[in-house]
Design a protein around this motif. Sequence first.
Motif, PDB file in Angstrom:
ATOM      1  N   ILE A 353      34.080  50.602  32.963  1.00 36.35           N
ATOM      2  CA  ILE A 353      35.284  49.491  31.846  1.00 36.35           C
ATOM      3  C   ILE A 353      34.809  47.738  32.403  1.00 36.35           C
ATOM      4  N   SER A 354      34.734  46.539  31.165  1.00 37.75           N
ATOM      5  CA  SER A 354      33.561  45.936  31.852  1.00 37.75           C
ATOM      6  C   SER A 354      35.122  44.947  31.647  1.00 37.75           C
ATOM      7  N   VAL A 355      35.013  44.502  32.683  1.00 37.69           N
ATOM      8  CA  VAL A 355      36.690  43.381  32.403  1.00 37.69           C
ATOM      9  C   VAL A 355      36.687  42.072  32.573  1.00 37.69           C
ATOM     10  N   TYR A 356      36.867  40.992  32.244  1.00 41.66           N
ATOM     11  CA  TYR A 356      36.930  39.955  31.759  1.00 41.66           C
ATOM     12  C   TYR A 356      38.331  39.353  32.372  1.00 41.66           C
ATOM     13  N   VAL A 357      38.116  38.378  33.274  1.00 42.54           N
ATOM     14  CA  VAL A 357      38.959  37.781  34.109  1.00 42.54           C
ATOM     15  C   VAL A 357      39.413  36.064  33.565  1.00 42.54           C
ATOM     16  N   VAL A 358      40.285  35.391  32.847  1.00 41.04           N
ATOM     17  CA  VAL A 358      40.167  34.277  32.245  1.00 41.04           C
ATOM     18  C   VAL A 358      40.910  33.257  33.283  1.00 41.04           C
ATOM     19  N   ASP A 359      40.431  31.850  33.431  1.00 38.95           N
ATOM     20  CA  ASP A 359      41.649  31.520  34.029  1.00 38.95           C
ATOM     21  C   ASP A 359      42.202  30.688  33.402  1.00 38.95           C
ATOM     22  N   LEU A 360      43.836  30.415  32.996  1.00 38.29           N
ATOM     23  CA  LEU A 360      44.121  29.573  32.072  1.00 38.29           C
ATOM     24  C   LEU A 360      44.388  28.345  33.302  1.00 38.29           C
ATOM     25  N   THR A 361      45.051  29.170  34.881  1.00 39.58           N
ATOM     26  CA  THR A 361      45.957  27.366  35.656  1.00 39.58           C
ATOM     27  C   THR A 361      44.721  26.387  35.851  1.00 39.58           C
ATOM     28  N   SER A 362      43.478  26.580  35.524  1.00 38.44           N
ATOM     29  CA  SER A 362      43.442  25.615  36.055  1.00 38.44           C
ATOM     30  C   SER A 362      43.069  24.369  34.161  1.00 38.44           C
ATOM     31  N   ALA A 363      44.349  24.738  34.015  1.00 37.71           N
ATOM     32  CA  ALA A 363      44.875  23.471  32.574  1.00 37.71           C
ATOM     33  C   ALA A 363      45.576  22.865  33.789  1.00 37.71           C
ATOM     34  N   SER A 364      46.100  21.987  32.970  1.00 41.44           N
ATOM     35  CA  SER A 364      47.085  20.397  34.193  1.00 41.44           C
ATOM     36  C   SER A 364      47.888  21.265  33.778  1.00 41.44           C
ATOM     37  N   PRO A 365      49.401  20.945  34.111  1.00 43.60           N
ATOM     38  CA  PRO A 365      50.473  21.351  34.374  1.00 43.60           C
ATOM     39  C   PRO A 365      51.094  21.386  32.520  1.00 43.60           C
ATOM     40  N   TRP A 366      51.023  19.734  32.382  1.00 41.69           N
ATOM     41  CA  TRP A 366      50.802  19.253  30.514  1.00 41.69           C
ATOM     42  C   TRP A 366      50.591  19.817  29.474  1.00 41.69           C
ATOM     43  N   ALA A 367      49.416  20.850  29.901  1.00 45.83           N
ATOM     44  CA  ALA A 367      48.831  21.713  29.008  1.00 45.83           C
ATOM     45  C   ALA A 367      49.297  22.870  29.332  1.00 45.83           C
ATOM     46  N   GLN A 368      49.508  23.458  30.463  1.00 43.97           N
ATOM     47  CA  GLN A 368      50.120  24.863  30.225  1.00 43.97           C
ATOM     48  C   GLN A 368      49.768  26.228  29.500  1.00 43.97           C
ATOM     49  N   GLU A 369      51.474  25.589  29.109  1.00 46.31           N
ATOM     50  CA  GLU A 369      51.771  25.970  27.650  1.00 46.31           C
ATOM     51  C   GLU A 369      51.377  26.290  26.810  1.00 46.31           C
ATOM     52  N   THR A 370      50.226  25.017  26.000  1.00 45.13           N
ATOM     53  CA  THR A 370      49.804  25.087  24.982  1.00 45.13           C
ATOM     54  C   THR A 370      48.749  25.966  25.130  1.00 45.13           C
ATOM     55  N   VAL A 371      47.836  25.425  25.861  1.00 45.43           N
ATOM     56  CA  VAL A 371      46.096  26.762  25.785  1.00 45.43           C
ATOM     57  C   VAL A 371      46.725  27.839  26.031  1.00 45.43           C
ATOM     58  N   THR A 372      47.833  28.547  27.465  1.00 42.20           N
ATOM     59  CA  THR A 372      48.303  29.774  27.191  1.00 42.20           C
ATOM     60  C   THR A 372      48.648  30.355  25.904  1.00 42.20           C
ATOM     61  N   GLY A 373      49.810  29.660  24.838  1.00 36.88           N
ATOM     62  CA  GLY A 373      49.866  29.462  23.014  1.00 36.88           C
ATOM     63  C   GLY A 373      48.575  30.584  22.654  1.00 36.88           C
ATOM     64  N   TYR A 374      47.556  29.549  22.958  1.00 38.16           N
ATOM     65  CA  TYR A 374      46.872  29.210  22.096  1.00 38.16           C
ATOM     66  C   TYR A 374      45.661  30.123  22.772  1.00 38.16           C
ATOM     67  N   TYR A 375      45.908  30.968  23.872  1.00 35.32           N
ATOM     68  CA  TYR A 375      44.985  32.289  24.232  1.00 35.32           C
ATOM     69  C   TYR A 375      45.203  33.384  23.625  1.00 35.32           C
ATOM     70  N   LEU A 376      46.604  33.292  23.702  1.00 32.36           N
ATOM     71  CA  LEU A 376      47.669  34.716  23.124  1.00 32.36           C
ATOM     72  C   LEU A 376      47.742  34.962  21.789  1.00 32.36           C
ATOM     73  N   ASN A 377      47.627  33.495  21.322  1.00 31.56           N
ATOM     74  CA  ASN A 377      46.803  33.518  19.567  1.00 31.56           C
ATOM     75  C   ASN A 377      45.642  34.524  19.687  1.00 31.56           C
ATOM     76  N   GLN A 378      44.760  34.715  20.565  1.00 28.50           N
ATOM     77  CA  GLN A 378      43.214  35.513  20.004  1.00 28.50           C
ATOM     78  C   GLN A 378      42.545  34.084  19.296  1.00 28.50           C
ATOM     79  N   LEU A 379      42.767  33.013  19.553  1.00 26.56           N
ATOM     80  CA  LEU A 379      41.773  31.863  19.254  1.00 26.56           C
ATOM     81  C   LEU A 379      40.988  30.930  20.252  1.00 26.56           C
TER      82      LEU A 379
END
Length: 546
Positions: A353-379
């Motif tokens: 299978i193809s596995v895609y690795v995403v790196d949300l840890t590269s976001a600034s601390p103040w953006a982490q939560e929003t970026v993660t939520g946006y990602y979890l909404n599949q957007l």
Amino acid sequence: MKQTKTILRRLLLAVLLLSALTAAALAADSPDGFFAELEEHLRAQDKLFTISYNGDRADLGLDERVSFGALQRTLMARSPDGPDSADYYALNVNKAAVTYTDGVYAFDMEYLCTPEQLAEVDRQVPEIIESLALDGMDDEAKVKLIYEYVCTHFIYDGTETKFSAYDGLTTGSMVCQGYALLLSKLMWEAGIPCRIIAGRSQEQTHAWNTVKLDGQWYNLDATWDGVDELNKPMKWTYFLKSEADFTDHVRFAELDTEEYRAAHPVAAESWVLRRVVLQSGGQEVVNLVVRRGVPVRLDAVLPEGESAGVVWTSGDPEVLQVGEGGVLDGQKLGESILTAEVPDLRGVIAAKISVYVVDLTSASPWAQETVTGYYLNQLLPYELCGDLQRELTRAELAKLCYHYIFKVRGWETATLKNPFRDLEDEPFIIQILRCNDVGIMNGVSSNEFLPQGTVTREQAATVLSRLIGYLTGETPQASGDPAYVDADELSVWARDSVAAISETGIFRGADGQFRPKDSITRQEMILTLDRVFQNYPVEQPEQPAA
């Protein structure tokens, strides 16, 4: 020169035709005689020849027209099973013209491969079979390993000019005919009865194979199961299938007769494949996205009764590491092929299978939560799930907007035109053209888009305003001029959008300034799109009742 050769060929064919018309005593008096003579000419690769025939044309499978294609397929259908069947020689034809005059058929032929090229295929085929180490394997394992080889070592020829097995072996690509020819050669070399079938699939002329296992014949199609790129996972959708499960494949009439079907009866049910299945939470996984810093465990389920150990392999350990027991640990943004196989059970289909690795840890601390939520909404498209503090490009902005619209509302079918001359080899060209087509993004000129140009804050504000208008039907309107001390730095085309989007609270400046010419980062654009998502919900169209 070419015209002279054509004239000479026609003159020679006319002489042959005249000679044939005066030699009626040598005419074939049965379809068996006609096709035996045709096969002899094809094996010899004769370019100009005639065949006299006294019988009914309908017995040759011909109607009022004289079609070499019909004769070709009838020859294949009449040929007995065996490694030297007429399939291979009947399909070694590049061009053919056949005419009929008073009981004489005149043929003008061009062939795909020379005798030397066919000999090269015959030389390589045993070497490939030897490399697969099939000794001691049962027939099912042999079929699986040969099929897997053909599906993973070649790619489809997009130019549609490589029709032969020789093309595949020497260039690495071929069309369906080449796949079917090579697969047939390899199967017979391994002692597996295999025939080539011609027909239509996916709205085009197509070729595939049938193989014999345990006294029954099964369909398989290496073209549609083959990899799109080398080192990518193949599919097993068309492997050892019954007729009912072999959808979108329609045989030509000559290979769909009662006689041919009776000689090659396709199994009523597809073969039950022995394969490794990857599961997460009890559900089969066919591809996967893994976040860096969030390990994921997969279960490898073996066929019933199998107890051998599973070996896990990552195609790119710098992107994805995998430990014993199927624990996946993403390392950086990218794609890796994950393999779970049982080395001691070569007849069992490995899971790839193809596995895609995403790196949300590269976001600034103040953006982490929003970026993660946006990602979890599949957007958030996985291609942009890394380097989040990097400046956003215009092509990436188109990708973000396209993906957002796709997820919240969907796209209707459209015919796209490309007015931009600088999009060659641009991976996000479809997204760019779609956003341009609906008016969300324009080029920097009438024929340039500047895909790798950075997005300025005033460009981002303008695109956000148009995006909201496209999704809701109401573009935000400002109550006055932009209320920023640097408003005079705004481009004329951006003033209204900046004022309107600022009043919505979706995208604002700071400390009384908007900084219109400054660039915007990936994470900043994601945060503004998340505000659009939270404040401008899009109603899905009603689905018709079942």
